[in-house]
Design a protein around this motif. Structure first.
Motif, PDB file in Angstrom:
ATOM      1  N   PHE A  23     -13.048  43.502  -8.101  1.00 17.27           N
ATOM      2  CA  PHE A  23     -12.692  42.979  -9.416  1.00 17.27           C
ATOM      3  C   PHE A  23     -13.823  42.091  -9.919  1.00 17.27           C
ATOM      4  CE2 PHE A  23      -8.718  44.044  -7.413  1.00 17.27           C
ATOM      5  CZ  PHE A  23      -7.926  44.524  -8.446  1.00 17.27           C
ATOM      6  N   PRO A  24     -14.153  42.206 -11.202  1.00 16.06           N
ATOM      7  CA  PRO A  24     -15.281  41.421 -11.718  1.00 16.06           C
ATOM      8  C   PRO A  24     -14.894  39.972 -12.021  1.00 16.06           C
ATOM      9  CG  PRO A  24     -14.379  42.766 -13.473  1.00 16.06           C
ATOM     10  CD  PRO A  24     -13.576  43.073 -12.232  1.00 16.06           C
ATOM     11  N   HIS A  25     -14.384  39.285 -11.019  1.00 11.60           N
ATOM     12  CA  HIS A  25     -13.964  37.887 -11.182  1.00 11.60           C
ATOM     13  C   HIS A  25     -14.293  37.133  -9.905  1.00 11.60           C
ATOM     14  CE1 HIS A  25     -11.578  38.866 -14.795  1.00 11.60           C
ATOM     15  NE2 HIS A  25     -11.321  39.998 -14.156  1.00 11.60           N
ATOM     16  N   ARG A  26     -14.359  35.804 -10.056  1.00  9.48           N
ATOM     17  CA  ARG A  26     -14.656  34.966  -8.901  1.00  9.48           C
ATOM     18  C   ARG A  26     -13.455  34.941  -7.944  1.00  9.48           C
ATOM     19  NH1 ARG A  26     -14.606  30.049 -10.693  1.00  9.48           N
ATOM     20  NH2 ARG A  26     -13.800  30.777 -12.691  1.00  9.48           N
ATOM     21  N   ALA A  27     -13.722  34.685  -6.688  1.00  7.23           N
ATOM     22  CA  ALA A  27     -12.668  34.655  -5.668  1.00  7.23           C
ATOM     23  C   ALA A  27     -11.589  33.623  -6.004  1.00  7.23           C
ATOM     24  CB  ALA A  27     -13.282  34.356  -4.297  1.00  7.23           C
ATOM     25  N   GLU A  28     -12.009  32.506  -6.611  1.00  2.00           N
ATOM     26  CA  GLU A  28     -11.052  31.445  -6.965  1.00  2.00           C
ATOM     27  C   GLU A  28     -10.001  31.964  -7.949  1.00  2.00           C
ATOM     28  OE1 GLU A  28     -14.286  31.120  -6.889  1.00  2.00           O
ATOM     29  OE2 GLU A  28     -14.705  29.459  -5.493  1.00  2.00           O
TER      30      GLU A  28
END
Lengths: 158, 114
Positions: A23-28
């Motif tokens: 997914f193109p999002h940060r782990a947080e």
């Protein structure tokens, strides 16, 4: 241990459904989406009584089937921030076939930072199946259909 | 028309490693007798017969008597309840991942790929 059992001992007792995507999002952000009750409700199902703490017991309410009231009883098993989140998933009834049948399974989410965002691996394990290719290839269309549907079937020793 | 077997019955039948091995040998052969199954198995013919009975009740094997022998073969649709059950969950998670993608876009529009 007799010879037959020995032959079968190396075969996995359970099969998992595995979905593994980036997914193109940060782990947080991903961690919040999978461990926050309100957000869980937006993409999975709304949990009742959920808290991201080991030992927490919560439920999901789904469509009843036969003698089963549709309640999925869960228990948080592991919370390793930004890395792993696992919970037990139990429900169903002995008398049901297919949907609503009895199950005692575990859902594990594993996060991994990658260059393009975060890799999320979901493993729903504990589906008890025979694990032998000859059995599958000889079992006709039912099994073939199932394998086609599962994106990845990873049998692992329980 | 055979009555559909509850998936739990199928699972219970296959939970025992010896019984699972018996099923796998039946499934791997066109047809097989109790005597053939017993040979080299390390268990008694009586035990094999018991396992076959459970497998038959679970709808996993069918028998064909011929003279004094009984031939066993795998029931083609025996694993169907398991297939249906797994399919339900794999579709469920697949759909959820799509929804998760949309939720993430919503809460984190400034994603790393843009």
């Amino acid at each position: 241990m007799n010879n037959l059992a020995a032959q079968s001992a190396h075969l996995a007792d359970t099969t998992s459904i595995v979905i593994d995507e980036v997914f193109p999002h940060r782990a947080e952000v991903l961690w919040r989406a999978i461990t926050n009750g309100d957000l869980m409700g937006r993409w999975m199902m709304k949990p009742n009584g959920f808290a991201p703490e080991v030992g927490n017991r919560f439920t999901f309410q789904t469509t009843p089937a036969g003698a089963w009231d549709g309640t999925i009883r869960c228990e948080v098993l592991e919370v390793a921030p930004l890395e792993r989140f696992a919970f037990a998933w139990r429900g169903g009834d002995e008398a049901n076939v297919g949907y609503g049948s009895k199950l005692d399974t575990v859902v594990t989410f594993t996060l991994k930072r990658v260059q393009t965002g975060t890799r999320l691996r979901m493993e729903h394990s504990g589906f008890v199946l025979p694990k032998n290719d000859t059995a599958y290839t000889n079992m006709g269309k039912g099994w073939v259909k199932c394998v086609e549907t599962l994106s990845t079937v990873a049998g692992e020793q329980a | 028309m055979i009555e559909a077997t509850p998936v739990s019955v199928v699972m219970r039948a296959l939970a025992d490693p010896t019984r699972r091995a018996v099923f796998e040998r039946v499934a791997g052969a066109e047809e097989i007798t109790v005597a053939e199954l017993t040979r080299g198995s390390g268990v008694t013919q009586g035990a094999i017969s018991q396992h076959l009975k459970s497998l038959k009740q679970a709808g996993l094997v069918i028998e064909r008597p011929e003279g004094r022998k009984v031939y066993y073969r795998a029931q083609p649709d025996g694993l169907e309840p398991l297939a249906d059950w797994m399919k339900h969950y794999s579709i469920f998670w697949r759909d959820n991942f799509d929804k998760l993608r949309a939720v993430l876009k919503d809460i984190d529009p400034e994603d790393t790929s843009s």
